[in-house]
Design a protein around this motif. Structure first.
Motif, PDB file in Angstrom:
ATOM      1  N   LEU A  78       0.785  -1.123   0.048  1.00  0.00           N
ATOM      2  CA  LEU A  78       0.087  -0.050  -0.164  1.00  0.00           C
ATOM      3  C   LEU A  78       1.022   1.388  -0.017  1.00  0.00           C
ATOM      4  N   PRO A  79       0.100   2.440  -0.571  1.00  0.00           N
ATOM      5  CA  PRO A  79       1.129   3.528  -0.234  1.00  0.00           C
ATOM      6  C   PRO A  79       1.568   3.772   1.141  1.00  0.00           C
ATOM      7  N   TRP A  80       2.615   4.564   1.604  1.00  0.00           N
ATOM      8  CA  TRP A  80       3.168   4.600   2.703  1.00  0.00           C
ATOM      9  C   TRP A  80       2.117   5.195   3.755  1.00  0.00           C
ATOM     10  N   TRP A  81       1.409   6.141   3.290  1.00  0.00           N
ATOM     11  CA  TRP A  81       0.391   6.906   4.270  1.00  0.00           C
ATOM     12  C   TRP A  81      -0.758   5.993   4.391  1.00  0.00           C
ATOM     13  N   ALA A  82      -0.988   5.054   3.628  1.00  0.00           N
ATOM     14  CA  ALA A  82      -2.251   4.060   3.933  1.00  0.00           C
ATOM     15  C   ALA A  82      -1.817   2.828   4.971  1.00  0.00           C
ATOM     16  N   GLN A  83      -0.305   2.654   5.062  1.00  0.00           N
ATOM     17  CA  GLN A  83      -0.106   1.320   5.807  1.00  0.00           C
ATOM     18  C   GLN A  83      -0.160   1.628   7.346  1.00  0.00           C
TER      19      GLN A  83
ATOM     20  N   GLY B 145      -1.463  -1.596   9.228  1.00  0.00           N
ATOM     21  CA  GLY B 145      -0.125  -2.374   9.719  1.00  0.00           C
ATOM     22  C   GLY B 145      -0.340  -2.302  11.155  1.00  0.00           C
ATOM     23  N   GLY B 146      -0.578  -1.261  11.930  1.00  0.00           N
ATOM     24  CA  GLY B 146      -0.774  -1.155  13.298  1.00  0.00           C
ATOM     25  C   GLY B 146      -1.697  -2.255  13.970  1.00  0.00           C
ATOM     26  N   ILE B 147      -2.796  -2.280  13.374  1.00  0.00           N
ATOM     27  CA  ILE B 147      -3.970  -3.239  13.823  1.00  0.00           C
ATOM     28  C   ILE B 147      -3.566  -4.543  13.531  1.00  0.00           C
TER      29      ILE B 147
END
Length: 261
Positions: free
Chosen positions: A219-224, A228-230
């Protein structure tokens, strides 16, 4: 090849390829004597770190005013010892230390899955190493190596503890002596299935978790950050549970090897 120049398929495949040394390259492809060097390096390094860490804690143990780190380690040891006492009914002094090492070592190897997907590959790429998987338990070679080691212990205890009673047990259980021709293959299947269940359960869960992290990294870095955290928070639970299940099944299987059915 840079990550930006890769297609999605190439990026996924890049992160699923091991750093491999094949001792039989003339055969073509990866033969039996192909070693996943990344798995060996990470697992051995974590094992040495764990041994050194436990040795350090043992040398610093105090009975008067224990520190926080000592309390934390003692909680883990008491938890493992309690689990062994509940599930294992033999007399071997090996089982509790083995269970502790199995749990901590697998937990540490699983924990490597929380590192950013591109962290080690990009760093090692500066030195010309373009393939490196940092999760040993996502490699079936590692999980089967551990499960086969446990299986050899199961066979050892079956023979040494039960002796000739093992032959009688195999011939008469579970359908009685007159159906011995069914009892023996059923027992063989039961025993052979144990290393497979140990290895494939751990490998399957960790490989799936690693693959999800790779997909998130596409994914684009701003959408990770959100997915990713969850997933990282949820994956901490998976990491711990899988280490516990492997330890628990190890204890149960070794306990069964000490008991006469």
């Amino acid at each position: 090849m840079s990550a930006a120049a890769m297609t999605s398929g190439e990026y996924i495949q890049h992160h699923l390829d091991h750093l491999t040394v094949d001792l039989t390259p003339h055969l073509g492809g990866s033969g039996f004597w192909a070693f996943n060097v990344d798995t060996l390096i990470v697992s051995i390094t974590l094992g040495l770190f764990l041994a050194g860490f436990l040795r350090y804690i043992a040398s610093q143990m105090r009975s008067d005013v224990p520190g926080r780190l000592q309390n934390f380690v003692e909680i883990i040891i008491e938890f493992v010892q309690g689990t062994v006492n509940e599930s294992y009914h033999g007399k071997s002094q090996l089982i509790a230390p083995l269970a502790l090492v199995v749990f901590l070592w697998i937990f540490c190897m699983n924990l490597m899955d929380l590192l950013p997907v591109d962290l080690l590959p990009r760093f090692l790429g500066l030195f010309g190493i373009h393939h490196f998987k940092n999760v040993p338990t996502a490699d079936p070679n590692a999980t089967f190596a551990m499960s086969i080691s446990i299986f050899l212990l199961i066979v050892f205890y079956n023979i040494t503890v039960k002796g000739f009673a093992l032959g009688k047990e195999m011939l008469t259980k579970p359908f009685g002596p007159y159906l011995f021709f069914l009892n023996v293959p059923f027992r063989i299947i039961e025993e052979v299935a144990k290393p497979f269940t140990l290895a494939l359960r751990l490998f399957g869960n960790m490989f799936a978790g690693e693959l999800i992290f790779i997909l998130i990294a596409l994914l684009p870095w701003w959408a990770q950050w959100l997915p990713g955290g969850i997933w990282a928070i949820f994956h901490i639970l998976i990491i711990t549970i899988q280490a516990f299940i492997f330890m628990m099944l190890t204890i149960v299987y070794l306990s069964m090897a000490h008991e006469t059915h």
